[in-house]
Write a protein that holds these residues in place. Structure first.
Motif, PDB file in Angstrom:
ATOM      1  N   LEU A 129      -4.109  79.548  26.962  1.00 23.22           N
ATOM      2  CA  LEU A 129      -3.541  79.784  28.286  1.00 23.22           C
ATOM      3  C   LEU A 129      -3.459  78.485  29.075  1.00 23.22           C
ATOM      4  CD1 LEU A 129      -5.567  83.002  29.196  1.00 23.22           C
ATOM      5  CD2 LEU A 129      -3.182  82.891  28.447  1.00 23.22           C
ATOM      6  N   SER A 130      -2.483  78.382  29.943  1.00 22.34           N
ATOM      7  CA  SER A 130      -2.371  77.220  30.834  1.00 22.34           C
ATOM      8  C   SER A 130      -2.997  77.533  32.179  1.00 22.34           C
ATOM      9  CB  SER A 130      -0.902  76.823  31.018  1.00 22.34           C
ATOM     10  OG  SER A 130      -0.419  76.151  29.867  1.00 22.34           O
ATOM     11  N   VAL A 131      -3.712  76.544  32.715  1.00 25.98           N
ATOM     12  CA  VAL A 131      -4.390  76.672  34.001  1.00 25.98           C
ATOM     13  C   VAL A 131      -4.079  75.434  34.827  1.00 25.98           C
ATOM     14  CG1 VAL A 131      -6.601  76.894  35.191  1.00 25.98           C
ATOM     15  CG2 VAL A 131      -6.276  77.983  32.937  1.00 25.98           C
ATOM     16  N   VAL A 132      -3.473  75.619  35.968  1.00 26.87           N
ATOM     17  CA  VAL A 132      -3.172  74.518  36.878  1.00 26.87           C
ATOM     18  C   VAL A 132      -3.866  74.782  38.205  1.00 26.87           C
ATOM     19  CG1 VAL A 132      -1.347  73.423  38.256  1.00 26.87           C
ATOM     20  CG2 VAL A 132      -1.017  73.803  35.814  1.00 26.87           C
ATOM     21  N   ALA A 133      -4.457  73.737  38.773  1.00 30.90           N
ATOM     22  CA  ALA A 133      -5.181  73.845  40.047  1.00 30.90           C
ATOM     23  C   ALA A 133      -4.389  73.155  41.157  1.00 30.90           C
ATOM     24  CB  ALA A 133      -6.563  73.228  39.917  1.00 30.90           C
ATOM     25  N   GLY A 134      -4.737  73.485  42.394  1.00 27.56           N
ATOM     26  CA  GLY A 134      -4.030  72.941  43.536  1.00 27.56           C
ATOM     27  C   GLY A 134      -4.493  71.558  43.967  1.00 27.56           C
ATOM     28  N   THR A 135      -4.921  70.746  43.017  1.00 24.47           N
ATOM     29  CA  THR A 135      -5.296  69.352  43.312  1.00 24.47           C
ATOM     30  C   THR A 135      -4.030  68.508  43.223  1.00 24.47           C
ATOM     31  OG1 THR A 135      -5.992  69.252  40.993  1.00 24.47           O
ATOM     32  CG2 THR A 135      -7.711  69.480  42.644  1.00 24.47           C
ATOM     33  N   GLN A 136      -3.249  68.553  44.273  1.00 23.30           N
ATOM     34  CA  GLN A 136      -1.873  68.060  44.262  1.00 23.30           C
ATOM     35  C   GLN A 136      -1.725  66.617  43.778  1.00 23.30           C
ATOM     36  OE1 GLN A 136      -1.540  68.479  48.396  1.00 23.30           O
ATOM     37  NE2 GLN A 136      -2.024  70.644  48.267  1.00 23.30           N
ATOM     38  N   ARG A 137      -2.685  65.773  44.108  1.00 20.05           N
ATOM     39  CA  ARG A 137      -2.526  64.353  43.804  1.00 20.05           C
ATOM     40  C   ARG A 137      -2.383  64.097  42.308  1.00 20.05           C
ATOM     41  NH1 ARG A 137      -4.549  65.395  48.404  1.00 20.05           N
ATOM     42  NH2 ARG A 137      -4.644  63.942  50.166  1.00 20.05           N
TER      43      ARG A 137
END
Length: 393
Positions: A129-137
C-alpha cells in the motif's frame, strides 16, 4: 477511476479533498465521515459547489464509528484529516481494510500513538500500500532539489542547525451551552493537548521533519522549556524552545511560538562543514557567498513563476504511486518526526531532559476511556515545568 473517502470533514479535511481532486483526472470523493453532522454537510456542499463532486447521502456517515462504515465501502484511498489524536486509530483501520492512505501531519499526540503508526506503516509496506503524509516540504520541488545538493556533499557533513515556526495565534472556539464537553473540545481541538499534541507537535513538526530528512537521522534527546502567555482556551503552551541532540552529539535548536504582535518567521537553517543552507532554495559558503540557488522559472518581467502547490503535489505523488504500481510509504518518517516533537514537548512540560528511548518505551497515552459525546475524562490542567506531568491513562 480512483475512489477516495474522507475521514474528518473540517477545514483541512475539506481542503485535502479538494487537493486530491486537483491531482489529476479520474479521481472522485465518494464517501465522507465525521463526528459532527454540520461539518460533514458543509464539506459535502463545498465539494459539490467547488468541484462538482457529488457524494451520495448513503455514503455519508456520522459518529465515532463513522470511519468503520466508510472503510467498508469499495474505495481505493482514504484521506485522514481528523484531529491528530485519532490518526493512529484511523490509520490502523485503513491499512487493515487494504486502503491506500493520505494522512495529515502530525500522526499522533502521544508516544504510544507514534509507535502505533510506525507499526502500521510496516504492515502497509508489506501489503504494497502507498502512504503519503502531509509533510509538504518533502514534496516541494525546491526543497527536494536542495536536499539532493546537501546529500551530495555540497557543504560537507551537516554539523547542526536551527528550525523555527514563530507565528501568530491560530484560532479558538468559545464554549457554547448547546455543546457538551466532547463536542466543544473537538470543535476547539487545536488548543487541547490530547487532541492536537500542542503546537510544537501539530505545527512545528514540519520544520523538525525537514531537519530529520536532511540529517538522515533523528535526535535522541531533548531539553526544553516553554510557557503560556496569551492562549485563551485549552491547556497548551503557546511557546517552546528546545535543544535537540543527535546520537553523534550534533545539536539542533528548535523554537516555536503562537501569539500576536511579535516578530517571527517560519524557516530552517542548517549548518555544514563548508557552508549552510535554508533547506528551501539557497546554499551558502562559509563566507556567505551563494554556492547554489534553486533555478526558479521567471516570467517576462523577471518575477518567479510558481509551481504546483505542495498541498496538491502530495496527492499527485500518491496517485502516481498507485497508478504506476510503485508504492511509496512515508508513514515511518512522519511518525518519527512526530515522536521527536512529542519528546521536545514533554521535556518542556516537565523541565527534564527527555530521551528517545524513554519515548519508545513509555506507556503514556492521552485518551479518554470512552469516545462518546458528553463529559471527557482527561486531565485539563496546564503543565507546570518542574512538576511531574503524566495525565491519567
Amino acid at each position: 477511476v480512483l475512489k477516495a473517502g474522507l475521514i474528518g470533514c473540517g477545514n483541512r479535511g475539506t481542503g485535502a479533498a479538494h487537493n486530491f481532486l486537483e491531482a489529476g483526472p479520474n479521481l472522485q470523493i465518494v464517501a465522507l465521515a465525521d463526528v459532527l453532522p454540520d461539518r460533514l454537510a458543509d464539506s459535502k456542499k463545498k465539494l459539490k459547489e467547488n468541484k462538482n463532486n457529488e457524494v451520495p447521502d448513503e455514503n455519508c456517515f456520522v459518529g465515532f464509528d463513522a470511519y468503520e462504515k466508510l472503510l467498508a465501502l469499495d474505495i481505493d484511498i482514504v484521506l485522514i484529516a481528523t484531529p491528530p489524536h485519532f490518526r493512529p486509530i484511523h490509520f490502523e483501520a485503513a491499512v487493515q481494510a487494504r486502503k491506500h492512505v493520505f494522512m495529515e501531519k502530525p500522526v499522533a499526540v502521544d508516544p504510544q500513538g507514534a509507535v502505533s503508526i510506525m507499526g502500521t506503516a510496516k504492515k502497509a509496506e508489506g501489503l504494497g500500500l502507498s502512504v503519503v503524509a502531509g509533510t509538504q516540504r518533502r514534496h516541494k520541488r525546491n526543497y527536494v532539489e536542495t536536499y539532493k545538493k546537501i546529500a551530495g556533499g555540497m557543504i560537507g557533513e551537516l554539523t547542526g542547525g536551527n528550525v523555527y515556526w514563530n507565528g501568530g495565534k491560530l484560532w479558538h472556539k468559545d464554549p457554547n451551552p448547546n455543546w457538551n464537553e466532547m463536542e466543544y473540545m473537538i470543535r476547539d481541538w487545536v488548543n487541547w493537548i490530547w487532541l492536537s499534541g500542542d503546537h510544537i507537535v501539530e505545527q512545528h513538526v514540519h520544520n523538525l521533519d525537514v531537519a530529520n530528512w536532511f540529517f538522515g537521522a533523528h535526535p535522541v534527546k531533548a531539553l526544553g522549556f516553554g510557557s503560556r502567555h496569551h492562549r485563551v482556551t485549552g491547556d497548551q503552551f503557546d511557546n517552546f524552545s528546545v535543544d535537540f541532540v543527535f546520537e553523534d552529539g550534533k545539536h539542533l535548536h528548535s523554537m516555536c511560538r503562537q501569539f500576536n504582535g511579535c516578530d517571527g518567521g517560519v524557516y530552517e537553517r542548517l549548518q555544514g562543514q563548508n557552508g549552510s543552507t535554508n533547506a528551501e532554495d539557497i546554499i551558502n559558503g562559509l563566507d556567505g557567498s551563494t554556492l547554489w540557488e534553486y533555478p526558479y522559472e521567471l516570467d517576462e518581467e523577471g518575477k518567479r513563476k510558481g509551481f504546483l502547490s505542495a498541498y496538491v503535489q502530495e496527492h499527485v505523488d500518491l496517485v502516481n504511486a498507485i497508478t504506476t504500481d510503485t508504492p511509496i510509504n512515508e508513514g515511518e518518517n512522519v511518525a518519527t518526526s512526530t515522536m521527536v516533537a512529542i519528546m521536545g514537548r514533554i521535556s518542556a512540560y516537565t523541565g527534564k531532559e527527555t530521551t528517545w528511548d524513554e519515548m519508545m518505551n513509555t506507556d503514556l497515552k492521552l485518551a479518554p476511556k470512552v469516545y462518546a459525546m458528553g463529559d471527557v475524562d482527561v486531565v485539563k490542567e496546564v503543565p507546570v515545568p518542574g512538576e511531574a506531568w503524566k495525565p491519567k491513562a
